[in-house]
Design a protein around this motif. Structure first.
Motif, PDB file in Angstrom:
ATOM      1  N   VAL A 133      10.995  -2.373  -4.982  1.00  0.00           N
ATOM      2  CA  VAL A 133       9.943  -3.625  -4.721  1.00  0.00           C
ATOM      3  C   VAL A 133      10.821  -5.004  -4.554  1.00  0.00           C
ATOM      4  CG1 VAL A 133       8.091  -4.714  -5.464  1.00  0.00           C
ATOM      5  CG2 VAL A 133       8.164  -2.547  -5.852  1.00  0.00           C
ATOM      6  N   PRO A 134      11.044  -5.410  -3.572  1.00  0.00           N
ATOM      7  CA  PRO A 134      11.823  -6.785  -3.219  1.00  0.00           C
ATOM      8  C   PRO A 134      10.839  -7.956  -4.112  1.00  0.00           C
ATOM      9  CG  PRO A 134      10.934  -6.481  -1.110  1.00  0.00           C
ATOM     10  CD  PRO A 134      10.342  -5.127  -2.052  1.00  0.00           C
ATOM     11  N   ASP A 135      11.564  -8.838  -4.509  1.00  0.00           N
ATOM     12  CA  ASP A 135      11.177 -10.101  -5.161  1.00  0.00           C
ATOM     13  C   ASP A 135      10.288 -10.523  -3.811  1.00  0.00           C
ATOM     14  OD1 ASP A 135      12.177 -10.209  -7.575  1.00  0.00           O
ATOM     15  OD2 ASP A 135      13.504 -11.755  -7.064  1.00  0.00           O
ATOM     16  N   PHE A 136       8.952 -10.948  -4.374  1.00  0.00           N
ATOM     17  CA  PHE A 136       7.970 -11.707  -3.602  1.00  0.00           C
ATOM     18  C   PHE A 136       8.327 -13.065  -2.899  1.00  0.00           C
ATOM     19  CE2 PHE A 136       4.119 -14.164  -2.897  1.00  0.00           C
ATOM     20  CZ  PHE A 136       3.262 -13.066  -1.894  1.00  0.00           C
ATOM     21  N   ALA A 137       8.067 -13.295  -1.321  1.00  0.00           N
ATOM     22  CA  ALA A 137       8.632 -14.542  -0.819  1.00  0.00           C
ATOM     23  C   ALA A 137       7.399 -14.732   0.238  1.00  0.00           C
ATOM     24  CB  ALA A 137       9.798 -14.005  -0.167  1.00  0.00           C
ATOM     25  N   PHE A 138       7.431 -15.951   0.289  1.00  0.00           N
ATOM     26  CA  PHE A 138       6.425 -16.412   1.343  1.00  0.00           C
ATOM     27  C   PHE A 138       7.031 -16.335   2.729  1.00  0.00           C
ATOM     28  CE2 PHE A 138       5.161 -18.064  -2.818  1.00  0.00           C
ATOM     29  CZ  PHE A 138       3.603 -17.843  -2.894  1.00  0.00           C
ATOM     30  N   ASN A 139       7.115 -14.969   3.410  1.00  0.00           N
ATOM     31  CA  ASN A 139       7.712 -14.828   4.416  1.00  0.00           C
ATOM     32  C   ASN A 139       6.514 -14.547   5.506  1.00  0.00           C
ATOM     33  OD1 ASN A 139       6.918 -12.201   4.155  1.00  0.00           O
ATOM     34  ND2 ASN A 139       8.703 -11.567   3.196  1.00  0.00           N
ATOM     35  N   LYS A 179       2.770  -5.116  -6.371  1.00  0.00           N
ATOM     36  CA  LYS A 179       2.621  -6.637  -6.366  1.00  0.00           C
ATOM     37  C   LYS A 179       2.994  -7.221  -7.661  1.00  0.00           C
ATOM     38  CE  LYS A 179       0.734 -10.754  -4.791  1.00  0.00           C
ATOM     39  NZ  LYS A 179      -0.451 -10.881  -4.726  1.00  0.00           N
ATOM     40  N   ARG A 180       2.708  -6.539  -8.952  1.00  0.00           N
ATOM     41  CA  ARG A 180       3.008  -7.152 -10.289  1.00  0.00           C
ATOM     42  C   ARG A 180       4.497  -7.244 -10.239  1.00  0.00           C
ATOM     43  NH1 ARG A 180       1.404  -3.169 -13.637  1.00  0.00           N
ATOM     44  NH2 ARG A 180      -0.632  -3.590 -13.474  1.00  0.00           N
ATOM     45  N   SER A 181       5.251  -6.053 -10.010  1.00  0.00           N
ATOM     46  CA  SER A 181       6.775  -6.334  -9.944  1.00  0.00           C
ATOM     47  C   SER A 181       7.226  -7.025  -8.878  1.00  0.00           C
ATOM     48  CB  SER A 181       7.463  -5.010 -10.128  1.00  0.00           C
ATOM     49  OG  SER A 181       6.944  -4.100  -8.957  1.00  0.00           O
ATOM     50  N   ALA A 182       6.555  -7.255  -7.858  1.00  0.00           N
ATOM     51  CA  ALA A 182       7.155  -8.109  -6.863  1.00  0.00           C
ATOM     52  C   ALA A 182       7.145  -9.693  -7.235  1.00  0.00           C
ATOM     53  CB  ALA A 182       6.453  -8.034  -5.452  1.00  0.00           C
ATOM     54  N   ILE A 183       6.042  -9.974  -8.128  1.00  0.00           N
ATOM     55  CA  ILE A 183       5.727 -11.486  -8.530  1.00  0.00           C
ATOM     56  C   ILE A 183       6.453 -11.769  -9.881  1.00  0.00           C
ATOM     57  CG2 ILE A 183       3.888 -11.968  -7.194  1.00  0.00           C
ATOM     58  CD1 ILE A 183       2.125 -11.648  -9.484  1.00  0.00           C
ATOM     59  N   GLU A 184       6.962 -10.615 -10.732  1.00  0.00           N
ATOM     60  CA  GLU A 184       7.384 -10.940 -12.256  1.00  0.00           C
ATOM     61  C   GLU A 184       8.600 -11.889 -12.256  1.00  0.00           C
ATOM     62  OE1 GLU A 184       6.978  -7.392 -14.346  1.00  0.00           O
ATOM     63  OE2 GLU A 184       8.973  -6.680 -13.126  1.00  0.00           O
ATOM     64  N   ASN A 185       9.607 -11.728 -11.194  1.00  0.00           N
ATOM     65  CA  ASN A 185      10.520 -12.432 -11.271  1.00  0.00           C
ATOM     66  C   ASN A 185      10.486 -13.991 -10.776  1.00  0.00           C
ATOM     67  OD1 ASN A 185      12.147 -10.406 -12.649  1.00  0.00           O
ATOM     68  ND2 ASN A 185      12.794  -9.407 -10.663  1.00  0.00           N
ATOM     69  N   VAL A 186       9.244 -14.015  -9.856  1.00  0.00           N
ATOM     70  CA  VAL A 186       9.259 -15.271  -9.230  1.00  0.00           C
ATOM     71  C   VAL A 186       8.413 -16.198  -9.468  1.00  0.00           C
ATOM     72  CG1 VAL A 186      10.426 -14.576  -7.008  1.00  0.00           C
ATOM     73  CG2 VAL A 186       8.060 -14.325  -7.196  1.00  0.00           C
ATOM     74  N   MET A 187       7.157 -15.739 -10.470  1.00  0.00           N
ATOM     75  CA  MET A 187       6.162 -16.604 -10.655  1.00  0.00           C
ATOM     76  C   MET A 187       5.952 -16.430 -12.275  1.00  0.00           C
ATOM     77  SD  MET A 187       2.267 -15.764  -9.547  1.00  0.00           S
ATOM     78  CE  MET A 187       1.096 -15.637 -10.635  1.00  0.00           C
ATOM     79  N   LYS A 188       6.032 -17.535 -12.904  1.00  0.00           N
ATOM     80  CA  LYS A 188       5.958 -17.529 -14.416  1.00  0.00           C
ATOM     81  C   LYS A 188       4.861 -18.274 -14.786  1.00  0.00           C
ATOM     82  CE  LYS A 188      10.430 -15.890 -14.661  1.00  0.00           C
ATOM     83  NZ  LYS A 188      10.581 -14.358 -15.272  1.00  0.00           N
ATOM     84  N   PRO A 189       3.701 -17.799 -15.153  1.00  0.00           N
ATOM     85  CA  PRO A 189       2.735 -18.625 -15.631  1.00  0.00           C
ATOM     86  C   PRO A 189       2.838 -19.194 -17.213  1.00  0.00           C
ATOM     87  CG  PRO A 189       1.858 -16.334 -14.860  1.00  0.00           C
ATOM     88  CD  PRO A 189       3.561 -16.513 -14.839  1.00  0.00           C
ATOM     89  N   ASP A 190       2.159 -20.350 -17.422  1.00  0.00           N
ATOM     90  CA  ASP A 190       2.118 -20.792 -18.879  1.00  0.00           C
ATOM     91  C   ASP A 190       0.832 -20.707 -19.126  1.00  0.00           C
ATOM     92  OD1 ASP A 190       4.790 -22.173 -18.357  1.00  0.00           O
ATOM     93  OD2 ASP A 190       3.825 -23.572 -17.097  1.00  0.00           O
ATOM     94  N   ALA A 249       0.896  -1.178   0.069  1.00  0.00           N
ATOM     95  CA  ALA A 249      -0.066   0.085  -0.069  1.00  0.00           C
ATOM     96  C   ALA A 249       0.946   1.255   0.262  1.00  0.00           C
ATOM     97  CB  ALA A 249      -0.816  -0.025   1.240  1.00  0.00           C
ATOM     98  N   GLN A 250       1.960   1.347   0.413  1.00  0.00           N
ATOM     99  CA  GLN A 250       2.873   2.353   0.751  1.00  0.00           C
ATOM    100  C   GLN A 250       4.032   2.204  -0.448  1.00  0.00           C
ATOM    101  OE1 GLN A 250       2.054   4.805   2.399  1.00  0.00           O
ATOM    102  NE2 GLN A 250       0.274   3.458   3.338  1.00  0.00           N
ATOM    103  N   PRO A 251       4.425   3.437  -1.115  1.00  0.00           N
ATOM    104  CA  PRO A 251       5.380   3.448  -2.234  1.00  0.00           C
ATOM    105  C   PRO A 251       6.610   2.905  -1.392  1.00  0.00           C
ATOM    106  CG  PRO A 251       4.753   5.916  -1.936  1.00  0.00           C
ATOM    107  CD  PRO A 251       3.833   4.823  -0.643  1.00  0.00           C
ATOM    108  N   LEU A 252       7.242   1.950  -2.330  1.00  0.00           N
ATOM    109  CA  LEU A 252       8.567   1.252  -1.919  1.00  0.00           C
ATOM    110  C   LEU A 252       9.477   1.779  -3.071  1.00  0.00           C
ATOM    111  CD1 LEU A 252       7.073  -2.351  -1.821  1.00  0.00           C
ATOM    112  CD2 LEU A 252       7.731  -1.022   0.196  1.00  0.00           C
ATOM    113  N   ALA A 253      10.847   2.085  -2.448  1.00  0.00           N
ATOM    114  CA  ALA A 253      11.767   2.738  -2.919  1.00  0.00           C
ATOM    115  C   ALA A 253      12.140   1.713  -4.109  1.00  0.00           C
ATOM    116  CB  ALA A 253      13.125   3.124  -2.182  1.00  0.00           C
TER     117      ALA A 253
END
Ligand code: SAM
Ligand code: PRE
Length: 259
Positions: free
Chosen positions: A28-34, A215-226, A22-26
């Motif tokens: 965006v880190p890769d999405f992780a299930f933390n 969220k889109r940029s957080a998941i784009e490197n870690v989630m690759k849909p077919d 929700a807040q602007p992030l300088a």
């Protein structure tokens, strides 16, 4: 406001709203299930995946049709155990047990708590074991149901066929793999339309443009849909004999693959 809502299967889960982006992030880190994701996960997945509650509840119904006596039902990438809970509620076949596997420590800890809650609320549930581990390193036991509910998309593309082939080898006659995934589409117009409609779904669920973009940029490197075609070809290459889509809502779908 109560701090808990209910899983489709009826037990209490965290009701904390997802404001992670929700807040602007300088940057965006890769999405992780933390731990941060675990706290908001029930809200996040329901507001992000069109049809998620329908898929989870019906996965239990489907599994009851494929479960074979004295076999294992796997929930691979189990997160907080929503699918495991549905399997335990719906399957009544003799000698079945559920094995849930996830490699996120934070997810596994919370999943075990929620399953203890389910045990205290319901009787005659299937026995369950929750394993913290990598599904790519799992030694499969003879299985009649394997659920990959929005997990394969997080596995490196070059490792997907081998994993599906190992699942196929573990499946007993009469069993099934149930695979749910976000889809991409080979036709650019279809892809653009369903992507726009997914954004509209997220907006309607209260996410801002900033949350959606981050969220889109957080998941784009870690989630690759077919695409559906890629899934079908890969499943057949892995030794499955038949692939039957049973659900699609916008760009999210679920398939039954028969051994
Ligand atoms: C989108 S979530 C799955 C949601 C869950 N199946 C449900 O229906 O609520 C993906 C999960 O897969 C797990 N995961 C990703 N790669 C994994 C791997 N190699 N081994 C085990 N779990 C993995 C993640 O930790 C995460 O909890
Ligand atoms: O495509 C998105 O925006 C999503 O949020 C999808 C998705 C998923 O499909 O697993 C991605 C990460 C979270 O686990 C919840 C939902």
């Amino acid at each position: 406001m109560p701090a808990f809502s209910t899983h489709a299967a009826g037990t209490a889960v965290s009701k904390e709203p997802d404001r992670l982006f929700a807040q602007p992030l300088a940057q965006v880190p890769d999405f992780a299930f933390n731990e941060d994701v675990v706290r908001v996960f029930p809200d996040m997945i329901k507001r992000s995946v069109p049809g998620y509650p329908t898929i989870v509840e019906n996965l239990g119904v489907l599994a009851a049709q494929f479960a074979q006596p004295d076999s294992v039902l796997y929930d691979l990438g189990s997160s907080l155990g929503a699918v495991t809970q549905a399997l335990r509620r719906h399957v009544r076949t003799d000698g079945c047990r559920v094995i849930a596997v996830d490699n996120s420590v934070a997810m596994v800890e919370r999943c075990r708590e929620y399953l203890n809650g389910q045990d205290s609320m319901f009787q005659e549930l299937l026995p369950v074991e929750v394993i913290e581990g990598d599904i790519l390193a799992l030694k499969f036991q003879p299985a009649s149901v394997v659920a990959l509910n929005f997990t394969l998309q997080f596995i490196a593309p070059e490792q997907r066929t081998a994993l599906l082939a190992r699942i196929r080898q573990a499946l007993v006659p009469g069993g099934a793999l149930i695979l749910s995934e976000k889809l991409r589409f080979n036709d650019p117009e279809e892809h653009a339309l369903l992507t726009d409609l997914h954004v509209a779904f997220k907006r309607a669920n209260g996410y801002s443009e900033l949350e959606i973009a981050q969220k889109r940029s957080a998941i784009e490197n870690v989630m690759k849909p077919d695409s559906l075609e890629e899934h079908r070809e890969r499943l057949l290459a892995a030794g499955f004999s038949k692939v039957v889509p049973w659900f699609q809502c916008l760009n999210f779908a679920s398939l039954i693959a028969l051994p």
